[in-house]
Design a protein around this motif. Sequence first.
Motif, PDB file in Angstrom:
ATOM      1  N   ALA A  61       0.837  -1.198   0.000  1.00 38.29           N
ATOM      2  CA  ALA A  61       0.000   0.000   0.000  1.00 38.29           C
ATOM      3  C   ALA A  61       0.874   1.251   0.000  1.00 38.29           C
ATOM      4  CB  ALA A  61      -0.944  -0.009   1.204  1.00 38.29           C
ATOM      5  N   ALA A  62       1.899   1.253   0.825  1.00 40.04           N
ATOM      6  CA  ALA A  62       2.811   2.402   0.883  1.00 40.04           C
ATOM      7  C   ALA A  62       3.576   2.557  -0.429  1.00 40.04           C
ATOM      8  CB  ALA A  62       3.770   2.247   2.054  1.00 40.04           C
ATOM      9  N   LEU A  63       4.034   1.455  -0.993  1.00 44.43           N
ATOM     10  CA  LEU A  63       4.756   1.526  -2.267  1.00 44.43           C
ATOM     11  C   LEU A  63       3.848   2.043  -3.385  1.00 44.43           C
ATOM     12  CD1 LEU A  63       6.850  -1.754  -2.056  1.00 44.43           C
ATOM     13  CD2 LEU A  63       7.729   0.601  -1.988  1.00 44.43           C
ATOM     14  N   LEU A  64       2.607   1.590  -3.415  1.00 42.07           N
ATOM     15  CA  LEU A  64       1.667   2.082  -4.429  1.00 42.07           C
ATOM     16  C   LEU A  64       1.413   3.575  -4.253  1.00 42.07           C
ATOM     17  CD1 LEU A  64      -0.192   1.627  -6.822  1.00 42.07           C
ATOM     18  CD2 LEU A  64      -1.933   0.784  -5.218  1.00 42.07           C
ATOM     19  N   ALA A  65       1.249   4.018  -3.020  1.00 40.46           N
ATOM     20  CA  ALA A  65       1.075   5.452  -2.763  1.00 40.46           C
ATOM     21  C   ALA A  65       2.284   6.231  -3.275  1.00 40.46           C
ATOM     22  CB  ALA A  65       0.848   5.699  -1.275  1.00 40.46           C
ATOM     23  N   ALA A  66       3.475   5.726  -2.982  1.00 38.97           N
ATOM     24  CA  ALA A  66       4.695   6.403  -3.445  1.00 38.97           C
ATOM     25  C   ALA A  66       4.780   6.401  -4.972  1.00 38.97           C
ATOM     26  CB  ALA A  66       5.928   5.735  -2.837  1.00 38.97           C
ATOM     27  N   GLN A  67       4.370   5.317  -5.603  1.00 38.80           N
ATOM     28  CA  GLN A  67       4.396   5.272  -7.069  1.00 38.80           C
ATOM     29  C   GLN A  67       3.452   6.310  -7.665  1.00 38.80           C
ATOM     30  OE1 GLN A  67       3.538   1.065  -7.554  1.00 38.80           O
ATOM     31  NE2 GLN A  67       5.638   0.680  -8.214  1.00 38.80           N
ATOM     32  N   VAL A  93      10.782  11.427  -5.300  1.00 37.10           N
ATOM     33  CA  VAL A  93      10.155  10.176  -4.870  1.00 37.10           C
ATOM     34  C   VAL A  93      10.433   9.094  -5.914  1.00 37.10           C
ATOM     35  CG1 VAL A  93       7.977   9.005  -4.323  1.00 37.10           C
ATOM     36  CG2 VAL A  93       8.403  11.319  -3.470  1.00 37.10           C
ATOM     37  N   ALA A  94      10.365   9.452  -7.189  1.00 37.05           N
ATOM     38  CA  ALA A  94      10.646   8.490  -8.257  1.00 37.05           C
ATOM     39  C   ALA A  94      12.065   7.929  -8.129  1.00 37.05           C
ATOM     40  CB  ALA A  94      10.448   9.139  -9.629  1.00 37.05           C
ATOM     41  N   ALA A  95      13.020   8.794  -7.835  1.00 30.98           N
ATOM     42  CA  ALA A  95      14.404   8.344  -7.690  1.00 30.98           C
ATOM     43  C   ALA A  95      14.551   7.417  -6.482  1.00 30.98           C
ATOM     44  CB  ALA A  95      15.335   9.548  -7.558  1.00 30.98           C
ATOM     45  N   ARG A  96      13.892   7.756  -5.389  1.00 24.66           N
ATOM     46  CA  ARG A  96      13.977   6.892  -4.201  1.00 24.66           C
ATOM     47  C   ARG A  96      13.314   5.540  -4.460  1.00 24.66           C
ATOM     48  NH1 ARG A  96      13.377  12.090  -1.737  1.00 24.66           N
ATOM     49  NH2 ARG A  96      11.134  11.813  -1.423  1.00 24.66           N
ATOM     50  N   LEU A  97      12.229   5.527  -5.223  1.00 24.47           N
ATOM     51  CA  LEU A  97      11.592   4.263  -5.585  1.00 24.47           C
ATOM     52  C   LEU A  97      12.508   3.417  -6.468  1.00 24.47           C
ATOM     53  CD1 LEU A  97       7.885   5.208  -6.278  1.00 24.47           C
ATOM     54  CD2 LEU A  97       8.676   3.425  -4.723  1.00 24.47           C
ATOM     55  N   THR A  98      13.170   4.070  -7.401  1.00 23.15           N
ATOM     56  CA  THR A  98      14.115   3.356  -8.262  1.00 23.15           C
ATOM     57  C   THR A  98      15.230   2.739  -7.417  1.00 23.15           C
ATOM     58  OG1 THR A  98      13.621   4.784 -10.132  1.00 23.15           O
ATOM     59  CG2 THR A  98      15.717   3.607 -10.209  1.00 23.15           C
ATOM     60  N   GLY A  99      15.733   3.484  -6.456  1.00 19.82           N
ATOM     61  CA  GLY A  99      16.748   2.960  -5.552  1.00 19.82           C
ATOM     62  C   GLY A  99      16.237   1.798  -4.717  1.00 19.82           C
TER      63      GLY A  99
END
Length: 162
Positions: free
Chosen positions: A124-130, A139-145
């Motif tokens: 749920a948190a990952l989807l929110a961040a996406q 946020v996109a860069a942190r998700l990629t990391g």
Amino acid sequence: MTPGARVAIVVGSRSDLPVMEAATQTLDELGVAHELRVISAHRAPEFLERFIVEAEASGVSIFIAAAGLAAHLPGVIASRTTRPVIGVPMKGGVSDGLDALLSIVQMPKGVPVATVGVGNATNAALLAAQILAIADPDVAARLTGHRAALAQAIIDDPTNAG
């Protein structure tokens, strides 16, 4: 409201808090400010309504709502906002969360709730961040990391040596 909160996490009961810690930890790791509240859709509907209005006014973009059994909380929130709502069905009840999963995923046409697996607060948190990452390069860069770290952990697993 937490200053700068972009995600509001709402649980219907304090008993949901241990599971939802995974969502708060994931959002913390990704640098996404969030607010966590315990508000029952059935026992305090007016308070929930005020919270949704205040959250939107303060800049919250996404709601994550955890609920078990009849699992109305995500749907009630979705009925009061046009912001994305992500439902986290909780274990318990019929078939250890199947009732909650079906209650959340089977929202009526026009009032969508994105739904993750039973008890899967991390997703749920990952989807929110996406969703936030669409308009936020940080946020996109942190998700990629984060994704790269997941892949590296598999590559580094001792069973994959050689």
